[in-house]
Each structure stands twice: as C-alpha cells, then as structure tokens.
Design an enzyme around this catalytic site. Structure first.
Site, PDB file in Angstrom:
ATOM      1  N   CYS A 124       0.710  -1.254   0.043  1.00 34.75           N
ATOM      2  CA  CYS A 124       0.035   0.083  -0.060  1.00 34.75           C
ATOM      3  C   CYS A 124       0.724   1.248  -0.166  1.00 34.75           C
ATOM      4  CB  CYS A 124      -0.833  -0.119   1.158  1.00 34.75           C
ATOM      5  SG  CYS A 124      -1.828  -1.587   1.473  1.00 34.75           S
ATOM      6  N   ARG A 127       1.226   2.090  -6.013  1.00 36.62           N
ATOM      7  CA  ARG A 127       1.271   0.998  -4.971  1.00 36.62           C
ATOM      8  C   ARG A 127      -0.046   0.327  -4.629  1.00 36.62           C
ATOM      9  NH1 ARG A 127       6.255   1.347  -2.747  1.00 36.62           N
ATOM     10  NH2 ARG A 127       5.184   0.280  -0.836  1.00 36.62           N
ATOM     11  N   TRP A 178      -3.811  -1.488  -1.398  1.00 32.32           N
ATOM     12  CA  TRP A 178      -4.057  -2.968  -2.216  1.00 32.32           C
ATOM     13  C   TRP A 178      -4.414  -4.011  -1.364  1.00 32.32           C
ATOM     14  CZ3 TRP A 178      -1.535  -7.581  -2.884  1.00 32.32           C
ATOM     15  CH2 TRP A 178      -1.791  -8.060  -4.324  1.00 32.32           C
ATOM     16  N   ASN A 234       1.282  -0.486   5.993  1.00 34.89           N
ATOM     17  CA  ASN A 234       1.720  -1.186   4.846  1.00 34.89           C
ATOM     18  C   ASN A 234       2.509  -2.523   5.270  1.00 34.89           C
ATOM     19  OD1 ASN A 234       2.617  -2.167   2.205  1.00 34.89           O
ATOM     20  ND2 ASN A 234       4.055  -0.696   2.072  1.00 34.89           N
ATOM     21  N   GLY A 235       2.066  -3.640   4.725  1.00 32.24           N
ATOM     22  CA  GLY A 235       2.881  -4.678   5.203  1.00 32.24           C
ATOM     23  C   GLY A 235       1.856  -6.015   5.743  1.00 32.24           C
ATOM     24  N   GLU A 260       8.150 -11.051 -22.541  1.00 36.05           N
ATOM     25  CA  GLU A 260       7.823  -9.725 -21.957  1.00 36.05           C
ATOM     26  C   GLU A 260       6.569  -9.167 -22.780  1.00 36.05           C
ATOM     27  OE1 GLU A 260       8.078  -8.119 -19.493  1.00 36.05           O
ATOM     28  OE2 GLU A 260       7.971  -6.115 -19.906  1.00 36.05           O
ATOM     29  N   LYS A 314       3.229  -7.727 -21.319  1.00 33.73           N
ATOM     30  CA  LYS A 314       2.622  -6.378 -21.272  1.00 33.73           C
ATOM     31  C   LYS A 314       1.417  -6.345 -21.914  1.00 33.73           C
ATOM     32  CE  LYS A 314       4.767  -5.095 -19.286  1.00 33.73           C
ATOM     33  NZ  LYS A 314       5.937  -5.188 -18.374  1.00 33.73           N
ATOM     34  N   GLU A 328      -1.389  -7.953 -19.547  1.00 32.27           N
ATOM     35  CA  GLU A 328      -1.640  -7.189 -18.388  1.00 32.27           C
ATOM     36  C   GLU A 328      -2.710  -5.776 -18.528  1.00 32.27           C
ATOM     37  OE1 GLU A 328       3.150  -5.660 -17.113  1.00 32.27           O
ATOM     38  OE2 GLU A 328       1.477  -5.735 -15.434  1.00 32.27           O
ATOM     39  N   HIS A 359       5.609 -28.176 -30.789  1.00 34.28           N
ATOM     40  CA  HIS A 359       5.487 -29.001 -29.618  1.00 34.28           C
ATOM     41  C   HIS A 359       4.303 -28.772 -28.997  1.00 34.28           C
ATOM     42  CE1 HIS A 359       9.453 -30.473 -30.499  1.00 34.28           C
ATOM     43  NE2 HIS A 359       9.995 -29.198 -30.619  1.00 34.28           N
ATOM     44  N   LYS A 411       2.159  -1.959  -8.467  1.00 34.07           N
ATOM     45  CA  LYS A 411       3.211  -1.895  -9.050  1.00 34.07           C
ATOM     46  C   LYS A 411       4.275  -2.558  -7.921  1.00 34.07           C
ATOM     47  CE  LYS A 411       6.538   0.663 -11.491  1.00 34.07           C
ATOM     48  NZ  LYS A 411       6.325  -0.200 -12.872  1.00 34.07           N
TER      49      LYS A 411
HETATM   50  C1  F6R Z   1       4.758  -6.159 -14.952  1.00 31.26           C
HETATM   51  C2  F6R Z   1       5.282  -5.946 -13.747  1.00 31.26           C
HETATM   52  C3  F6R Z   1       5.626  -6.825 -12.720  1.00 31.26           C
HETATM   53  C4  F6R Z   1       7.042  -6.664 -11.739  1.00 31.26           C
HETATM   54  C5  F6R Z   1       6.966  -7.805 -10.973  1.00 31.26           C
HETATM   55  C6  F6R Z   1       8.320  -7.465  -9.959  1.00 31.26           C
HETATM   56  O1  F6R Z   1       4.798  -5.169 -15.868  1.00 31.26           O
HETATM   57  O2  F6R Z   1       5.868  -4.449 -13.590  1.00 31.26           O
HETATM   58  O3  F6R Z   1       5.689  -8.081 -13.320  1.00 31.26           O
HETATM   59  O4  F6R Z   1       8.053  -6.886 -12.794  1.00 31.26           O
HETATM   60  O5  F6R Z   1       6.062  -7.412  -9.948  1.00 31.26           O
HETATM   61  O6  F6R Z   1       8.491  -6.192  -9.610  1.00 31.26           O
HETATM   62  P1  F6R Z   1      10.006  -5.604  -9.057  1.00 31.26           P
HETATM   63  O7  F6R Z   1      10.790  -5.599 -10.307  1.00 31.26           O
HETATM   64  O8  F6R Z   1       9.803  -4.311  -8.576  1.00 31.26           O
HETATM   65  O9  F6R Z   1      10.487  -6.393  -8.341  1.00 31.26           O
END
Ligand code: F6R
Length: 604
Positions: free
Chosen positions: A2, A27, A74, A100-101, A479, A483, A486, A502, A599
């Site tokens: 959060c 966040r 969150w 947060n936590g 990747e 992207k 998501e 396969h 994030k």
């Molecule tokens: C996708 C994305 C997530 C992060 C993942 C790890 O676009 O951003 O998949 O890559 O949650 O986050 P970090 O890099 O902060 O450890």
C-alpha cells in the site's frame, strides 16, 4: 504494497496528503483514506475506490489541520470496502493508523484485545495497531511509549504511521516495508516512496528496519525501538516532480516508453568506454568477480524476463547461469556455495518474493547482489552489493523503461563477470560497446518511426496474441506477451519459437496473430517457425530490420534498426511495448492502473 503518506507542517495537511496519495496510487488503488487533526480531534475520511473518489467524497467533510496521514490500499486482509480502507482507529478515534505490510500475529492480538473489551469493525490486520496503542494509553503510558509498546508486539512486516488525538506529532516505524522521511524547512513528510512528496522536497532520509521516528513541528527524531538515538543522514534525490508527472503524455506508460532513450543513456553513463573496449561498474573493480563459478538470477514478472535475458547473456559469455522465479526459489533453489553469485533483479527493490529468495541465498552462503532502480530499497540494502539501473521513477504499473535498463545493466554485468572469471574480455565487446553507446539514438528512431498503432488497430478484433523469439529474443517474447495481457486484458502468450510445434500450434488460427522477433540469433529457424504458424492461417507480424528475409513473408512489419544481436531484442521490445499500449488504448483500458495489479508487490 500500500501507499502511506504523512505530513506535519504549518499549512493545511489535506492537500499534501491527497497529492501524495495520487502520486502513490501505483502502489495500490482499491481504497483510500485520510485522517487529519482538525482542532477538536481526529477526523477520518475513507472509502473504497480510487483517490479521485475519495477526493469527491471529501468536499463536504471538515478536514482542516496541519497534521495528517493518508493511505492508498491494495487489499491483503479483507475485501476493498469502505470499512477496510485505512486509516484505522480505535473505537474512540483517539488513535489513527496507516500501515503497509502484514501483521502475522494479528489474530492472536485481536483476540487478546477483544477479551479486554476492544471492539473491531474491519477485517484487516492493521486495526489491531490503533487498539494496541489505545490499550497502552489507557494503561497510563505516555503517547510515545504507548506507540513503542504497540510496535514491539507486532510480528511480520510493517511500515506504520500513527497519530494521537490533540497532538501535533506523527509516530512511525519500519520493519520489512519501505518508509522514507522528507524534510523541507519546517515541513515534514513520511511516505512509502519518494514520489509521494517530490513536489515539496528532494531531501530524503531512508529509514532502516527497526527504526522508530517521531515527527513534530520541531523536527524528526530518529531512534531504534528501545528509544536509543540513531543517525540517519538525508540524501538529495535527483528525481524532479515533472519527471514524476505525465509530462504531456496521456499515460505514464507512454511517457515512460518514450523516456527510454534518456533512461538508457543514464544506465550506461560512465560505465562503458567504447574506445578502449572497457566496462567500469562503480565499486566493482577489475577482478571483483574472480572466483564466481556460477550465477543465479532471482526475480518476478517483468524483472524475471530481464533476469532470463541476463542469464542467457552470461551463458553465452561462458559463465554458468540460471534465472529462477523468486517465488519458486524457496522450493526449487539449486545448491549454492560461496562461489555462487545470486543476483536479485527488482525494479522496486521491495518485492517480497524476491527479498525472500535473496535472504535464502544469503543464509545458504552465497554472495549476493541486487540490480534495482531504487536507491535505499530493502533489496539494495540487504544484498552484499547493489547496482542501480538509474531509470528514474516509473509510475505506470506495467514496467517498461525499467525492463530495458535492467537488460542493459545485466548485459554489462555479464561481460564484467566473464572478463573477471575467464581472464579475458569476451570477443565481441568491441562490437557491443559502441552499439550500447548508440542505443539511446537507435531507440529514438524506433519511437519516431513505429507503425505499432496501425498494427494494433489492424489486429484489434483477434482472439489471442502470440509472441515468439529465440535466444535473447525469447525473454523479449515473454515480456511482449506479459505486457499485452496485463494492460489489454486479452489473452497473450510468449513462446520460444521452436516450441510452437510442440503443442501451442494447435491453438493457431487466423484469429491468433504471431509476433515473431528476429534478433539475429538463428533467425532462419525462427522464420521457419513463423511460416509454420502462417501456413495454419495465423497472420505473422515480423519484428525485424527492413532488409530482413522475414519482411517478404510477413503480413505486417514492425521495423527495428540493425544493431548488435546482444541488444537487438531491446529494440523489438520497444515496438511490442507500443503495440500493447495502442491495443489497450483502443480498448479504453485504464492503462496505468490495470485491474487487480499493483506496482510494488510486498506480499508473498
Ligand atoms: C509487469 C510488472 C511486474 C513486476 C514484478 C516485479 O509489468 O511490472 O511483473 O516486474 O512485480 O517487480 P519488481 O521488479 O519491483 O521486483
């Protein structure tokens, strides 16, 4: 994961809190709230939904005062309802807390408090904190002592900020979740992350685990849990508020895609010497990695794709290496010893899964290194060493510029490790370094000339989107698919090109465009795999240079300039980022805040 903001100052706290919450929404954004000392006590306003909705609801509330706390959530314990939103209070609203936590022993604490007459209203673990503080206040403790005693009871991870009715003071503590202090003359801020208060100050103190701070009109007191003073020096961050704003783009994600020429220039600045074929990585003098026998890279999500890229680069440079999903590491970690280097790759430096893997590796005796964007993050501080990707703040939930900077950083690291361990720089360094120096310009060209918007529109009505690549193109395919899914919410999958035949080929129809990435590594085989899909009806989008053979067979083309095969995947990745962005925009998705995501994922 959060977002927390706190403010003690001379002006009205509310505006600072709401700005901070908007800056922290990446966040978490399923509920939000604020609490302000308004002269007659603590006034709380909170609700489910985004900060924008909180702002609407606050119009008629009486929330004036120069001390306050705010939170954007969150959910972990309990659904995102008004009641579960933070701040949480005791029954009398004498104490308000944002957290947060995860409080692991919250069930026992709650039961203990209930038997002493406390009544709870939410499903959250956080609510035990204001009740505990109130319990110790009722017992006769002074405010600071009550806060410390409550914190002492908590097991798990937390960044906590609390206020007590009638006091111009904030009490805060950190263990396992990030918390920073901002200072500007007689204005003081507490937050989960620096962008929360960048509009007001660039002077930041990163708290350490075990720190307790008391912030009042006179300043900030830094102590440990027992109350002994600790020294925490302020640092000046070189991120400016405009950098953290949208800067004229419709979305942070688009802005961050376009920032890649700059962020990549920053990533290599002072680290490469193309004329002499040398790489210099800050404190990592020549020979630092001598004796490293193998490298494990641990990461999640997009960072895992960068880690996979890094491990392939290491293997190609002759160093034994493996990328592992951090969340699987606790059950599947390969053996380590003191000749193993474990590299945590994490944009935020706060991802719980990655931190756990890092800690496990350290306990098992491995040497540890973090590659991250956030100076002062937990991963940066806990590892033996840290390398910073210098991408600047990334606000869009979907990682873009930080992926490319991670890849560049890991490419440099791979070469340095190979140089130290094998006694000679890998043969292609003299080719690679000038191309890395040119990379910001090459990416600028891709951005200027991209046909991604047209491609996204042409395939808008399709059912599924496949991405294929080989060698260093494989993590880029993964990747590209991540992207796409998501932010569009459409089905997308990435495959090693050779794997299509396969099994996944069974899914291929005219409704499944295949984005084929050509990076110059066994391209003829990838071309064959793309043709196999095309024969079965799938349109092929070739991501390759203009004069590539794939252009002749492809249904659509996303052009990338010629460059060294070690980094060509990054150019393809920019095209794929743009395709995802435009596809999501056509579907009117909330691009910067995709549903169900956050994030920074600070829970396992
Ligand atoms: C996708 C994305 C997530 C992060 C993942 C790890 O676009 O951003 O998949 O890559 O949650 O986050 P970090 O890099 O902060 O450890």
């Amino acid at each position: 994961m959060c977002g927390i903001i706190g403010h003690v100052g001379t002006g009205n706290a509310l505006e600072t809190l709401l700005t901070g919450l908007e800056n922290l929404e990446y966040r978490g954004y399923d509920s939000a709230g604020v609490a302000v000392q308004n002269g007659s006590g603590i006034a709380v306003q909170k609700r489910s939904g985004k900060v924008e909705e909180l702002k609407e609801s606050i119009r008629d509330a009486h929330l004036e005062g120069c001390v306050g706390i705010g939170h954007t959530r969150w959910s972990t314990h309990g659904p995102p309802t008004d009641t579960n939103a933070h701040p949480h209070t005791d029954e009398t609203t004498d104490v308000a807390v944002v957290h947060n936590g995860i409080i692991e022993n919250y069930a026992e604490l709650r039961e203990w408090l209930c038997t002493r007459g406390h009544e709870f209203t939410s499903d959250t673990d956080t609510e035990v904190i204001p009740h505990l503080i109130q319990y110790y206040l009722d017992e006769g403790s002074e405010s600071e002592a009550a806060f410390r005693r409550a914190i002492d009871e908590l097991e798990g991870s937390y960044a906590v900020t609390a206020m007590i009715s009638g006091e111009h003071v904030l009490y805060a503590a950190r263990k396992g979740s990030p918390l920073v202090v901002g200072v500007e003359d007689d204005e003081f801020f507490l937050a989960s992350d620096v962008p929360a208060f960048l509009e007001y100050t660039d002077s930041v103190v990163y708290l350490e685990d075990g720190d307790v701070v008391i912030v009042d009109d006179g300043g900030v007191e830094f102590t440990d849990l027992e109350g002994n003073p600790v020294t925490r020096d302020p640092e000046t961050v070189d991120w400016d508020p405009e950098q953290a704003g949208k800067g004229g783009y419709d979305h942070f994600m688009l802005k961050e895609i376009h920032e890649q020429p700059t962020s990549l220039a920053q990533a290599v600045e002072g680290r490469i010497d193309p004329e002499n074929g040398r790489i210099a990585l800050e404190n990592f003098e020549s020979g630092t990695f001598e004796g490293v026998e193998s490298v494990q890279l641990v990461a999640c999500g997009t960072s895992y794709h960068a880690a996979l890229y890094g491990s392939l680069a290491l293997n190609q440079a002759g160093i034994r290496s493996k990328a592992l999903l951090a969340n699987e590491y606790s059950v599947s970690a390969p053996p380590v010893d003191d000749d193993t280097l474990v590299v945590a790759v994490t944009q935020s430096g706060e991802t719980a899964d990655t931190l756990n893997a890092l800690r496990r590796a350290a306990r098992a005796g491995a040497r540890t290194l973090t590659v991250t964007n956030v100076v002062g993050s937990t991963a940066a501080r806990e590892a033996d060493d840290a390398l910073f990707i210098r991408a600047g703040p990334e606000i869009g939930v979907a990682a873009t510029k930080t992926f490319s900077s991670q890849v560049v950083m890991l490419t440099l690291l791979a070469q340095r490790i190979a140089d130290d361990c094998l006694g000679a720089p890998p043969a292609d360094l003299e080719m690679l370094l000038p191309e890395l120096a040119r990379l910001p310009g090459t990416i600028e060209t891709v951005l200027e000339q991209s046909d991604a918007a047209a491609v996204a529109s042409r395939f808008q009505e399709c059912q599924s989107y496949f991405f294929i690549g080989r060698g260093l193109g494989y993590p880029v395919a993964l990747e590209g698919a991540l992207k796409f899914k998501e932010i569009t919410y459409e089905h997308a999958e990435g495959f090693a090109s050779g794997e299509l035949k396969h099994g996944p080929l069974a899914l291929v129809t005219p409704e499944t465009p295949v984005f084929a990435i050509f990076t110059g590594q066994e391209d003829e085989k990838t071309l064959k795999n793309a043709e196999e899909a095309q024969t079965r009806g799938a349109p092929v989008v070739a991501v390759c240079p203009d004069d590539h053979r794939a252009v002749d067979i492809a249904d659509a083309h996303l052009k990338i300039p010629e460059t060294d095969a070690d980094i060509s995947g990054l150019l393809a990745n920019v095209q794929l980022q743009l395709v995802s962005y435009h596809a999501a925009d056509l579907l009117d998705r909330p691009i910067d805040k995709p549903r169900n995501l956050a994030k920074s994922v600070t829970v396992e």
